[in-house]
Design an enzyme around this catalytic site. Structure first.
Site: not given
Ligand code: SAH
Length: 343
Positions: A330, A89, A109, A287, A188, A156-157, A212, A102, A113, A116
């Protein structure tokens, strides 16, 4: 077959020289594909017949396919199908200062987390450079726009796909190619320390954002298992090193989860971690998704949290909410597609 969008200028020059062509041929090819946006080698009228047939023999320039899109007032979300049937996406957001895109960096991934959507599908593979670049090229063509800002914050990371992401950045910022300003790009990461160290030495002005999401180790390990490998103390030390090497401000992303990480105590801990440092903290209203029980923090709590940081003289903003109507968090669109929800 090879894809021309996998090639940075330097890599294309090397490949052409190895095969008896000239350096300036790389300039010609870049001009056609990135400036004129012509991808059919046969139409590149200033190339020799020999070069055109060499390119046709070696490159297929396969494009990822735009499969679906969901549109809101200021957010467009795009679903792409890759050559192997996987989906990724990208999200386009319209700000008053321009378009921000984005992009995804992997299929799935592995960071797991707990809040996520992307991580519900484990990593299938890294995206190739061309698959990241074509998210931008196709969206620019479809909307007839140019992207002003780009964030690698999709599925993804990115630091788990470091080399391809860096080639992507090189092509984006090359004035012979996309010519996007380095400062207009943000990568990020959830905090892969060795790659943050490597990134610090790249000598580029691309922004670094750190997800963080927690103010102490116990909480962070619960939310983000990567914290076991790279705990907070080491991560903060690495951020300090990054700042002293680059003198660049780091963005700290902090998702606000109700009754999980949004207490006054958490705000004070967070303030203590970053007081006096060259960072800015971005508070992100979560979200909500149907697959997780986490709730978005109450507005009043986010404001309270914000005030505590502000009083500690920390640069802090509350992210405007984008795309919650179009499942823009995401992985949400892909998740619906895979479960048949979108069709
Ligand atoms: N893996 C990388 C980049 C992808 S995630 C990272 O961890 O930074 C991009 C951002 O969206 C991250 O800060 C992630 O924690 C956040 N994110 C994931 N799910 C989310 C949600 N449901 N609502 C808001 N932010 C979210």
């Amino acid at each position: 077959m090879k894809n021309i969008f996998n090639y940075t200028y330097d890599k294309l020059v090397t490949f052409l020289l190895e095969n008896g062509f000239k350096k300036f041929n790389a300039n010609q090819i870049f001009d056609w594909i990135y400036k004129k946006r012509v991808y059919d080698f046969n139409k590149m009228s200033n190339l020799s017949k020999k070069l055109i047939s060499f390119l046709n023999e070696n490159f297929d320039n396969y494009f990822i396919e735009l499969e679906d899109s969901v549109n809101d007032v200021d957010t467009n979300k795009y679903l792409f199908k890759l050559y192997d049937g996987n989906y990724i996406e990208a999200v386009l957001m319209k700000h008053n200062y321009g378009f921000s895109l984005c992009v995804s960096s992997q299929v799935g991934c592995n960071m797991s987390c707990t809040f996520c959507e992307s991580g519900r599908l484990k990593k299938v593979r890294n995206l190739e450079t061309y698959e990241m670049l074509e998210q931008l090229i196709i969206i620019e063509k479809t909307k007839n726009i140019r992207i002003d800002n780009l964030v690698v914050m999709g599925i993804g990371e990115p630091f788990d796909n470091y080399n391809n992401v860096m080639d992507f950045v090189r092509i984006l910022t090359d004035n012979k190619a996309i010519n996007l300003g380095q400062r207009r790009i943000t990568i990020s990461t959830c905090g892969i320390i060795p790659k943050i160290k490597e990134f610090a030495k790249e000598n580029i002005q691309v922004n670094l954002a750190i997800s963080l999401h927690a103010s102490n180790d116990e909480l962070r390990t619960k939310l983000m298992p990567i914290n076991k490998a790279y705990p907070l103390k080491d991560l903060i030390k690495t951020i300090d090193e990054y700042i002293s090497i680059t003198n660049r401000r780091v963005t700290i992303e902090y998702i606000m989860l109700e009754n999980i990480n949004d207490s006054v105590e958490n705000a004070k801990e967070l303030a203590n971690l970053f007081k006096g440092k060259l960072v800015y903290i971005n508070l992100i209203p979560y979200n909500e998704t149907e697959n997780f029980l986490y709730k978005k923090s109450k507005k009043s709590q986010i404001l309270k949290f914000y005030d505590i940081l502000k009083k500690s003289n920390i640069n802090v903003t509350i992210r405007r909410e984008f795309g919650s109507n179009v499942d823009a968090a995401c992985g949400q669109l892909r998740a619906r597609k895979e479960s048949g929800g979108l069709c």
